[in-house]
Design an enzyme around this catalytic site. Structure first.
Site, mmCIF file in Angstrom:
data_model
loop_
_atom_site.group_PDB
_atom_site.id
_atom_site.type_symbol
_atom_site.label_atom_id
_atom_site.label_comp_id
_atom_site.label_asym_id
_atom_site.label_seq_id
_atom_site.Cartn_x
_atom_site.Cartn_y
_atom_site.Cartn_z
ATOM 1 C CG ASP A 46 -2.153 1.369 1.562
ATOM 2 O OD1 ASP A 46 -2.828 1.286 0.683
ATOM 3 O OD2 ASP A 46 -1.533 2.336 1.995
ATOM 4 C CE1 TYR A 51 0.443 7.778 2.840
ATOM 5 C CE2 TYR A 51 1.052 5.857 2.127
ATOM 6 C CZ TYR A 51 0.283 6.280 2.959
ATOM 7 O OH TYR A 51 -0.928 5.567 3.236
ATOM 8 C CE LYS A 80 -3.518 5.373 0.476
ATOM 9 N NZ LYS A 80 -1.932 4.203 0.362
ATOM 10 C CG HIS A 113 -4.149 10.180 0.397
ATOM 11 N ND1 HIS A 113 -3.259 9.900 -0.387
ATOM 12 C CD2 HIS A 113 -5.025 9.626 1.087
ATOM 13 C CE1 HIS A 113 -2.508 9.577 1.071
ATOM 14 N NE2 HIS A 113 -3.347 9.251 1.925
ATOM 15 C CB SER A 217 -3.733 4.658 12.078
ATOM 16 O OG SER A 217 -2.942 5.064 10.950
ATOM 17 C CB SER A 218 -4.100 -1.720 12.422
ATOM 18 O OG SER A 218 -4.418 -1.810 11.711
ATOM 19 C CG PHE A 219 -0.133 -1.199 15.550
ATOM 20 C CD1 PHE A 219 -0.882 -2.339 15.463
ATOM 21 C CD2 PHE A 219 1.023 -0.976 14.338
ATOM 22 C CE1 PHE A 219 -0.929 -3.881 14.832
ATOM 23 C CE2 PHE A 219 1.409 -2.496 14.082
ATOM 24 C CZ PHE A 219 0.444 -3.667 14.189
ATOM 25 N N GLY A 220 -3.134 2.209 16.523
ATOM 26 C CA GLY A 220 -3.323 3.585 16.986
ATOM 27 C C GLY A 220 -2.440 5.268 16.989
ATOM 28 C CG LEU A 222 3.578 2.240 17.635
ATOM 29 C CD1 LEU A 222 4.828 2.728 18.178
ATOM 30 C CD2 LEU A 222 3.610 0.221 17.623
ATOM 31 C CG PHE A 224 -0.745 8.874 14.065
ATOM 32 C CD1 PHE A 224 -0.731 10.098 13.298
ATOM 33 C CD2 PHE A 224 -1.438 8.337 14.383
ATOM 34 C CE1 PHE A 224 -1.226 9.653 12.127
ATOM 35 C CE2 PHE A 224 -2.011 7.306 12.814
ATOM 36 C CZ PHE A 224 -2.226 7.885 12.350
ATOM 37 C CD GLN A 282 6.453 -10.658 16.370
ATOM 38 O OE1 GLN A 282 5.528 -9.329 16.914
ATOM 39 N NE2 GLN A 282 7.378 -11.410 17.188
ATOM 40 C CG ASN A 283 3.001 -6.845 11.685
ATOM 41 O OD1 ASN A 283 2.263 -7.396 12.444
ATOM 42 N ND2 ASN A 283 3.092 -6.243 11.008
#
Length: 322
Positions: A46, A51, A80, A113, A217-220, A222, A224, A282-283
């Site tokens: 992605d 970016y 995007k 985007h 932003s699955s980790f909220g 983190l 940012f 791990q992911n």
């Protein structure tokens, strides 16, 4: 490594459910991350014009293809459309620039985007353009309706430059409007989703319309932290939250794996960014985990509607004009 699970899109295509995010990977780091991700088993990368790393990402993909690690058609390459390219005469310019930077002839998914149109900034002046017209603090809107942008993108689908269109950072009301006139309907909605921002109604509406949902932003907070965003710095890490850490302990997995599995068990696609091959693996292995209904409910109960990627925060204190 077993292949990533997939989500079925409206045309029957199977999109990898676990992709790899590239935001904040730059230069040689971006190239190495993409190559390592493909080596680890990722088959969706992605990216985005904004970016500022598409050349690096493309170099990593090219290396993997040249070494026979993957074939181009094995990989979903995603980009995007940035806000400054919404006018119909600018859309193809943006797409062809990103295609050239990636070194590919088509995108598997190409998103709008943000549903925000900003004044055009010539690439020779600054690329990627970013949010600010002057590069510092001026936000200059451009009154371009989304329909104009979408119809220009549909022409590029017809031309074979894009396989699937998507929308990002779009609310359900605007998505409802888009579906009334879209000849090529969006295949994917990509929005910020994590246990602090569950977005139940947005997910349910999109899925009811046959649109897959990708959580970013699955980790909220983190992702940012390194931007020193005050909102993220004062928010407890999901990885140390007692609800998440207790579930991780019960299953003998990491908190990151719990948060990712909470998303995929809801039928969402995910695109976590990783800095090491160990994290990447791990992911991917988060899919081996099965959370109970009680655990899913407890994690969803952390929802406070907290959004970190909010343009209103970026615009605070800025000079905004049209």
């Amino acid at each position: 490594m077993s292949p990533s699970p997939t989500l079925i899109l409206g045309d029957g295509s199977e999109m990898p459910q676990i992709g790899m995010g590239t935001w904040k990977h730059y230069g040689a780091k971006a190239a190495d991350a993409v190559y390592t991700g493909l080596q680890a088993g990722y088959r969706l990368i992605d990216g985005a014009c904004d970016y500022g790393n598409e050349q690096g990402c493309g170099a990593g993909l090219r290396r993997a293809v040249e070494e026979g690690l993957v074939k181009r058609n094995d990989v979903w390459v995603v980009s995007k459309l940035w806000n400054t390219f919404h006018r119909k005469e600018r859309v193809k310019e943006a797409v062809t620039r990103s295609l050239a930077d990636w070194g590919v002839s088509y995108f598997d998914i190409y998103y709008v985007h943000f549903p925000i149109s900003l004044a055009y900034v010539p690439p020779e002046e600054r690329y990627p353009p970013g949010w600010f017209f002057d590069g510092e603090s001026q936000v200059k809107h451009d009154p371009v309706p989304l329909r104009e942008t979408w119809e220009a993108l549909e022409e590029l689908v017809d031309a074979g430059l894009i396989r699937h269109l998507g929308v990002s950072n779009m609310c359900s009301a605007l998505l409802m409007d888009l579906l009334k006139y879209a000849r090529v309907k969006p295949s994917v909605l990509q929005i910020e989703i994590h246990p602090y921002n569950v977005q139940t109604r947005a997910v349910e509406y999109a899925q009811s319309q046959g649109i897959a949902v990708t959580a970013y932003s699955s980790f909220g907070p983190l992702g940012f932290h390194e931007l020193n965003m005050p909102k993220s710095l004062r928010t407890q890490s999901l990885f140390t939250h007692p609800v998440v850490s207790s579930v991780a302990l019960a299953h003998d997995v990491t908190s990151a794996q719990v948060v990712l599995r909470w998303a995929t068990q809801r039928g969402l696609a995910i695109i976590p960014k990783s800095d090491t091959k160990e994290q990447m693996l791990q992911n991917l292995r988060s899919e081996d985990l099965s959370l109970t209904e009680e655990e899913m409910s407890a994690i969803s109960g952390l929802d406070v509607g907290l959004r970190f990627n909010d343009p209103a925060d970026a615009f605070a204190g800025c000079h905004i004009f049209s």
